[in-house]
Design an enzyme around this catalytic site. Structure first.
Site, PDB file in Angstrom:
ATOM      1  N   SER A  88       0.854  -1.177   0.000  1.00 45.34           N
ATOM      2  CA  SER A  88       0.000   0.000   0.000  1.00 45.34           C
ATOM      3  C   SER A  88       0.898   1.237   0.000  1.00 45.34           C
ATOM      4  O   SER A  88       2.118   1.131   0.138  1.00 45.34           O
ATOM      5  CB  SER A  88      -0.874   0.015   1.244  1.00 45.34           C
ATOM      6  OG  SER A  88      -0.051   0.241   2.370  1.00 45.34           O
ATOM      7  N   LYS A  89       0.252   2.387  -0.113  1.00 48.35           N
ATOM      8  CA  LYS A  89       1.007   3.634  -0.080  1.00 48.35           C
ATOM      9  C   LYS A  89       1.733   3.745   1.268  1.00 48.35           C
ATOM     10  O   LYS A  89       2.896   4.134   1.345  1.00 48.35           O
ATOM     11  CB  LYS A  89       0.034   4.798  -0.263  1.00 48.35           C
ATOM     12  CG  LYS A  89       0.692   6.011  -0.784  1.00 48.35           C
ATOM     13  CD  LYS A  89      -0.303   7.069  -1.174  1.00 48.35           C
ATOM     14  CE  LYS A  89       0.418   8.390  -1.293  1.00 48.35           C
ATOM     15  NZ  LYS A  89      -0.366   9.516  -0.911  1.00 48.35           N
ATOM     16  N   ARG A  90       0.998   3.369   2.313  1.00 46.45           N
ATOM     17  CA  ARG A  90       1.591   3.447   3.649  1.00 46.45           C
ATOM     18  C   ARG A  90       2.787   2.485   3.784  1.00 46.45           C
ATOM     19  O   ARG A  90       3.792   2.826   4.390  1.00 46.45           O
ATOM     20  CB  ARG A  90       0.524   3.097   4.696  1.00 46.45           C
ATOM     21  CG  ARG A  90       0.963   3.499   6.075  1.00 46.45           C
ATOM     22  CD  ARG A  90      -0.131   3.321   7.067  1.00 46.45           C
ATOM     23  NE  ARG A  90      -1.242   4.230   6.838  1.00 46.45           N
ATOM     24  CZ  ARG A  90      -2.398   4.153   7.486  1.00 46.45           C
ATOM     25  NH1 ARG A  90      -2.596   3.192   8.366  1.00 46.45           N
ATOM     26  NH2 ARG A  90      -3.351   5.017   7.262  1.00 46.45           N
ATOM     27  N   SER A 121       4.757   1.632   1.441  1.00 52.48           N
ATOM     28  CA  SER A 121       5.869   2.249   0.710  1.00 52.48           C
ATOM     29  C   SER A 121       6.538   3.294   1.587  1.00 52.48           C
ATOM     30  O   SER A 121       7.765   3.379   1.655  1.00 52.48           O
ATOM     31  CB  SER A 121       5.378   2.922  -0.566  1.00 52.48           C
ATOM     32  OG  SER A 121       4.779   1.974  -1.391  1.00 52.48           O
ATOM     33  N   GLU A 122       5.713   4.089   2.262  1.00 52.21           N
ATOM     34  CA  GLU A 122       6.282   5.131   3.125  1.00 52.21           C
ATOM     35  C   GLU A 122       7.074   4.523   4.277  1.00 52.21           C
ATOM     36  O   GLU A 122       8.141   5.007   4.643  1.00 52.21           O
ATOM     37  CB  GLU A 122       5.172   6.042   3.649  1.00 52.21           C
ATOM     38  CG  GLU A 122       4.795   7.078   2.614  1.00 52.21           C
ATOM     39  CD  GLU A 122       3.411   7.650   2.802  1.00 52.21           C
ATOM     40  OE1 GLU A 122       2.825   7.451   3.888  1.00 52.21           O
ATOM     41  OE2 GLU A 122       2.918   8.300   1.858  1.00 52.21           O
TER      42      GLU A 122
END
Ligand code: GLU
Length: 497
Positions: A257-259, A261-262
């Protein structure tokens, strides 16, 4: 499915400038590029920017930089032009309008006047109904629709999905995919702002740009049948579709998810193309690593340069199953390529890291010598200043205590240091041949381990726990600084008494 080397393909990488460029996009671009170069075909960059709400300023530039950094150049694109442009979808608006109208005229699409808010879509979803089951516009006759449009009623254009029957689409690595039309809905093709959504634009553009093969992520599989419908409605031949797997999180548990990746980024693991360079990775390593996430050559060979990938890439070896990201592998490849490039090249690549760390690098010859020494040890370019910064310092500041060897006290360490100082002053040069034996003899004479002799040298010269081989290090530092640093070491030990 084998794509013959002698049959040139036209492939495209078609990113949306909606944020930073993800490794996944880089990989999709890479696979398309490899196919183009392998067959002597064309690699096209098309910017899919019709979703203006998600448009991010500067994303297109970052994207191009990322591709160039990987070494993937394109033959046609918004910046380089080509015979099938424009290559930015917002500049092709009229084309889509024309083709949408064609679909309406042929009965494959309709104007829908349900506005975004009150189109009942959300409600229909809750009731597990399709939009088409509740849409009053679907059967509106064209004269009535034209009137509404003329009077300025907001509208979208939707695909008129047949209620019955099935559709079969084909993916080169997954085979045929057949779905019941009843499971598909009346997808929007043109939004109320007059811009097409992806589903229409991709079909129109791939057709007009004469795309023969399209490699895109498996996230498009759910709407792949819709694309099949649109092709059929136009009566156009489809490109060969290839949907490689998506990435999974490093632990293999689920999609990134984007999270995620962060979180990876925070842990020092890059996931956006522009971060790989900042974190000291070589594009050669990233290309090699990314290529193998979802593709293999023979299950044994792992190291491939871009040229070798062009030579060996084949669509049938792409995997349809999702693959987990393995950063340990990336680090391994990075080491491999750091050692594979020329020292001159490495010197160029480590220079910015020294400069960023505050070193002034004006002696390129010295930088090259340092690069040669670091080359066998570096795993990552970011390590360069920590490993070799002392070469570029006027002075180094070791801790007095660290200058004391094993099983020694300050007094014996000082005595040894003084002997070392004399020996070094008398050495004609610092080559291994000249210097090694005298130091060993000195250790014997002083009744201490040779490690203590070299330990003092390393600490006083580099103020580091580990360093490149000591004689080469001394040669690069130069006699004057070597003597000054040893003298300081002697003083520090003296200060302890
Ligand atoms: N614009 C789409 C994306 O960024 C492109 C998909 C495709 O390659 O067709 O996912």
């Amino acid at each position: 499915m084998t794509i013959k080397k002698e049959n040139p393909v036209r492939v495209r990488f078609a990113p949306s400038p909606t944020g930073r460029t993800h490794l996944g996009s880089g990989r999709t671009a890479l696979y398309n590029y490899l196919l183009a170069r392998r067959t002597g075909g064309q690699f096209i960059l098309r910017i899919e920017d019709t979703d203006q709400k998600r448009f991010v300023e500067g994303a297109e530039e970052e994207l191009m930089q990322g591709l160039r950094w990987l070494g993937l150049d394109w033959d046609e694109g918004p910046d380089v032009g080509g015979d099938y442009g424009p290559y930015r979808q917002t500049e092709r608006r009229e084309l889509y309008a024309k083709y949408a109208k064609e679909l309406i005229e042929s009965g494959h699409a309709y104007y829908c006047f349900c506005t975004a808010k009150d189109d009942g879509h959300e409600e229909a979803k809750g009731k597990r109904q399709q939009h088409r089951d509740i849409c009053p516009s679907r059967e509106v006759v064209s004269a009535e629709a034209s009137q509404k449009i003329a009077s300025g009623t907001a509208h979208v254009i939707r695909y008129k999905m047949p209620r019955e029957g099935k559709i079969t689409v084909e993916d080169a690595i997954r085979g045929e995919i057949t779905v019941e039309n009843a499971t598909l809905d009346d997808y929007i093709l043109v939004k109320s702002d007059g811009l097409p959504v992806y589903h229409l634009a991709v079909v129109v553009d791939d057709y007009l740009m004469k795309i023969t093969h399209a490699i895109r992520t498996s996230e498009w599989l759910p709407t792949f049948p819709l694309h099949g419908h649109i092709y059929a409605a136009f009566g156009w031949k489809q490109p060969t579709w290839i949907h490689p797997s998506i990435f999974l999180k490093p632990d293999g548990k689920g999609k990134m998810s984007k999270r995620d990746s962060e979180a990876l980024m925070e842990a020092g693991k890059p996931i956006f193309l522009s971060d790989f360079a900042k974190l000291g990775y070589l594009p050669e390593a990233v290309v090699n690593w990314a290529a193998l996430i979802g593709w293999s050559y023979d299950d044994k060979t792992e190291e491939f340069t871009l040229d070798e990938l062009i030579e060996k890439f084949s669509v049938e070896k792409l995997s349809p199953s999702p693959a987990a990201l393995n950063f340990t592998k990336l680090d391994h490849f990075n080491g491999v390529y750091i050692r594979a490039i020329s020292p001159e090249d490495l010197a160029k690549r480590i220079k910015p890291f020294f400069v960023d760390a505050g070193y002034e690098i004006d002696d390129e010859k010295k930088l090259l010598r340092v690069a040669k020494l670091l080359q066998v040890r570096l795993k990552n370019l970011t390590e360069s200043p920590a490993m070799g910064g002392f070469f570029f310092k006027d002075e180094v500041f070791p801790e007095a205590e660290t200058l004391i060897g094993k099983k020694m006290d300050a007094e014996s360490a000082l005595a040894l240091a003084r002997e070392i100082e004399i020996l070094v002053a008398n050495l004609p040069d610092f080559s291994m041949d000249t210097a090694n034996q005298p130091f060993r003899d000195l250790a014997k004479k002083m009744d201490t381990k040779v490690g203590n002799v070299f330990g003092f040298l390393r600490d006083s010269l580099t103020a580091q726990k580990v360093s490149p081989p000591i004689f080469e290090t001394m040669e690069i530092i130069g006699r004057e600084k070597v003597m000054a640093r040893i003298e300081r070491g002697v003083e520090l030990l003296d200060g302890l008494l």
